[in-house]
Design a protein around this motif. Structure first.
Motif, PDB file in Angstrom:
ATOM      1  N   GLU A 102       0.595  -1.454  -0.106  1.00 48.20           N
ATOM      2  CA  GLU A 102       0.037  -0.141   0.321  1.00 48.20           C
ATOM      3  C   GLU A 102       1.287   1.538  -0.071  1.00 48.20           C
ATOM      4  OE1 GLU A 102      -2.423  -0.329   3.019  1.00 48.20           O
ATOM      5  OE2 GLU A 102      -3.915  -1.816   2.399  1.00 48.20           O
ATOM      6  N   ALA A 103       0.142   2.296  -0.713  1.00 46.67           N
ATOM      7  CA  ALA A 103       1.633   3.400  -0.657  1.00 46.67           C
ATOM      8  C   ALA A 103       1.247   3.953   0.629  1.00 46.67           C
ATOM      9  CB  ALA A 103      -0.048   4.823  -1.414  1.00 46.67           C
ATOM     10  N   SER A 104       0.483   3.837   1.918  1.00 43.42           N
ATOM     11  CA  SER A 104       0.791   4.260   2.918  1.00 43.42           C
ATOM     12  C   SER A 104       1.844   3.619   3.555  1.00 43.42           C
ATOM     13  CB  SER A 104      -0.559   3.814   4.300  1.00 43.42           C
ATOM     14  OG  SER A 104      -0.315   2.735   4.096  1.00 43.42           O
ATOM     15  N   MET A 105       2.798   2.115   3.175  1.00 41.43           N
ATOM     16  CA  MET A 105       3.651   1.978   3.280  1.00 41.43           C
ATOM     17  C   MET A 105       4.915   2.379   3.683  1.00 41.43           C
ATOM     18  SD  MET A 105       2.758  -2.198   2.791  1.00 41.43           S
ATOM     19  CE  MET A 105       1.363  -2.799   3.518  1.00 41.43           C
ATOM     20  N   VAL A 106       5.408   3.891   2.553  1.00 42.73           N
ATOM     21  CA  VAL A 106       6.307   4.464   1.779  1.00 42.73           C
ATOM     22  C   VAL A 106       6.836   5.664   3.223  1.00 42.73           C
ATOM     23  CG1 VAL A 106       7.323   5.986   0.388  1.00 42.73           C
ATOM     24  CG2 VAL A 106       5.484   4.225  -0.954  1.00 42.73           C
ATOM     25  N   ARG A 107       7.909   5.723   3.941  1.00 44.42           N
ATOM     26  CA  ARG A 107       7.811   6.697   4.305  1.00 44.42           C
ATOM     27  C   ARG A 107       7.950   8.190   3.868  1.00 44.42           C
ATOM     28  NH1 ARG A 107      11.256   7.765   9.177  1.00 44.42           N
ATOM     29  NH2 ARG A 107      12.330   9.990   8.399  1.00 44.42           N
TER      30      ARG A 107
END
Length: 555
Positions: A51-56
């Motif tokens: 998911e995009a939210s996993m990227v810092r």
């Protein structure tokens, strides 16, 4: 086993490089420090959804790379060879996630699908999450645990294969059965039509020949009369015939060409005409002699020709297509006959497959029952060491031939537990408390993992709800497992961490604007301090340090 994990811009991790060793490794840290981040990162390498939210925050992508030693992992090596991904000694898995949520996966530098990651992952790592105990309440999970322990994949495959064949035969039989009434009506119609056409038995190309003969015989008298007249005019007439006239002209022109050579071409043409008329007359005479007027033949041809026309109108086809139509009806009629025969064959096949399925499903049930006794005994031994001294544990396997046939057999499988003396055994959800369920689940996971021979096993806070002496037993259980395989255990219990061969500390730092998580391997003295913190909190006391050394047997 897992050798190294590299994490970049993932969640609250900016950069993390961890080397792993064999045996049991405990991962500890304060609550919220991110102890499970490495486990989550590994999950992505094994095909978990990204998911995009996993990227810092602020980064354009996250990247996770895991390196595994294959050693004697024949299954992983065979899979890599089959997929042409070239892996003998080591395997490198890389997962890249964009800030938009798109992801790419690579095995040994080659782009692969998530399905391929998952297929390889089962040969490399087994992850047991902190909510796995709740899954234990599900019948499917209980059956899977028992089947994994029993290690009878061939029996499971046999039951599944026979069930698949049984289903296919049953569907085919049902389909034929449902259309039987319509097929019978069609078969009766075809039977009448085929018998009718069989009696006529027209041959391929026969109608064209029949039509030509019918036309000739119908005009035979006229053909004879006109042919005889033509022969008389060409050759046989005493007073007048074409051949004699041409020959007289030829004789005169032959004499005259001596006086004028310009007549020579005409002489040649008249000579050729004489020859052609004589040849035509000869053939016409032969035709007349061979021409017979046969009323019986005429009647026979007339009848067959008329019948062909009648059948073509009746079957609504051109007379020339009557033979092809006959063959088509014959083929359809034979197919319908075969369908009726097929019903009988399928009926017999279903009976045979049902018997074969029952035998194989029964054999699977016997194997499960034998494994259930062994696994129940092992689990009961372990949970009694975990402060459940009066507990009784049993995998119940009940074969029921009246259950619907499934690809997994005809067993009802459930776990029965009694946690107190005099208490009747009942299902987990009715008997076990949260802590008891955790202990039972952990014992099952550890024992099942020992038998599955997975090279790397991860236990993510599976000791939740356990404390005191029980925690020490859990730690010893995981250490015993670590003697045979690589074990990573995220824990908050000092008793569990102290049993590990190695220990890693997860810490979190924040400057008010950004937050970062770090993980580091601890030396023995650092382990003493970390265990003391787990025992006494942030304020380290000498008593806590001494207790930690005692737990590590470092005195």
């Amino acid at each position: 086993m897992l050798l190294q994990l590299s994490v970049r811009q993932f969640a609250i991790v900016q950069a993390l490089d961890i080397d792993f060793r064999g045996g049991m490794t405990a991962i500890t840290g304060e609550t919220g420090a991110g102890k499970s981040i490495a486990i989550d990162a590994l999950g992505l390498c094994l095909g978990e959804r990204a998911e995009a939210s996993m990227v810092r925050s602020g980064a354009d992508k996250a990247e996770i790379t895991a390196c595994f030693a294959l050693g004697n992992l024949n299954g992983a090596q065979a899979w890599l060879r089959e997929q042409e991904l070239d892996g003998e000694d080591e395997c490198i898995i890389r997962r890249v996630i964009s800030a938009e949520g798109r992801s790419k996966a690579y095995i040994n530098g080659v782009p692969v699908s998530l399905a391929q990651l998952k297929a390889l992952g089962v040969h490399l790592i087994g992850i047991h999450g902190q909510h796995a105990h709740q899954q234990l309440l599900k019948a499917d999970m209980q059956r899977k645990l028992l089947d994994d322990y029993a290690a009878h994949p061939q029996l499971l495959k046999q039951v599944s294969d026979i069930h698949k064949r049984l289903q296919a035969s049953r569907q085919q039989y049902q389909s034929l059965l449902e259309n039987q009434e319509q097929r019978e009506a069609r078969r009766q119609l075809l039977e009448y039509q085929v018998v009718e056409l069989n009696d006529f038995a027209i041959e391929e190309g026969e109608f064209e020949i029949l039509e030509a003969e019918h036309k000739r015989l119908s005009n035979s008298q006229s053909l004879l009369e006109q042919s005889q007249l033509s022969f008389h005019q060409l050759y046989e007439g005493d007073d007048f015939n074409a051949l004699s006239i041409i020959q007289h002209a030829l004789d005169r022109m032959s004499e005259l060409q001596e006086h004028d050579p310009a007549l020579s071409p005409i002489v040649e043409l008249l000579n050729e005409a004489s020859i052609q008329v004589e040849e035509a007359s000869t053939q016409l005479r032969d035709y007349i002699e061979g021409l017979e007027i046969d009323p019986m033949r005429m009647q026979k041809v007339e009848q067959r020709y008329s019948r062909a026309l009648e059948l073509s109108r009746k079957h609504q086809v051109l007379p020339e297509g009557l033979y092809t139509h006959h063959q088509t009806l014959l083929s359809e009629f034979d197919d319908l006959q075969q369908d009726d025969n097929k019903l009988d064959e399928l009926r017999a096949e279903l009976n045979s497959l049902s018997l074969e399925y029952a035998d194989t499903a029964k054999a699977l049930s016997v194997s499960r029952l034998e494994a259930a006794d062994r696994l129940s005994s092992e689990v009961e031994t372990q949970i009694r060491l975990m402060n459940m001294s009066q507990a009784k544990f049993q995998f119940e396997v009940c074969f029921d031939e009246h259950l619907p046939q499934s690809k997994l057999g005809q067993d009802q499988i459930r776990i029965l537990v009694s946690t107190n003396p005099g208490q009747p055994a009942d299902t987990l959800e009715k008997v076990a408390s949260g802590g008891e369920l955790s202990r039972i689940g952990l014992a099952l996971q550890v024992i099942a993992s020992e038998h599955q021979k997975i090279p790397t096993m991860i236990f993510d806070e599976v000791d939740t709800g356990i404390s005191g002496p029980t925690a020490a037993v859990v730690g010893q259980l995981l250490r015993r497992l670590g003697e045979k395989a690589q074990v990573l255990c995220v824990t908050h219990l000092p008793q569990v961490a102290a049993c590990a061969h190695h220990q890693m500390l997860v810490t979190k730092f924040s400057d008010g604007n950004t937050t970062e998580t770090h993980m580091m391997a601890l030396e023995q003295e650092q382990r003493v301090e970390e265990l003391a913190r787990l025992l006494a909190g942030d304020k380290l006391t000498q008593k806590a340090l001494d207790n930690a050394r005692e737990m590590l047997s470092l005195d």
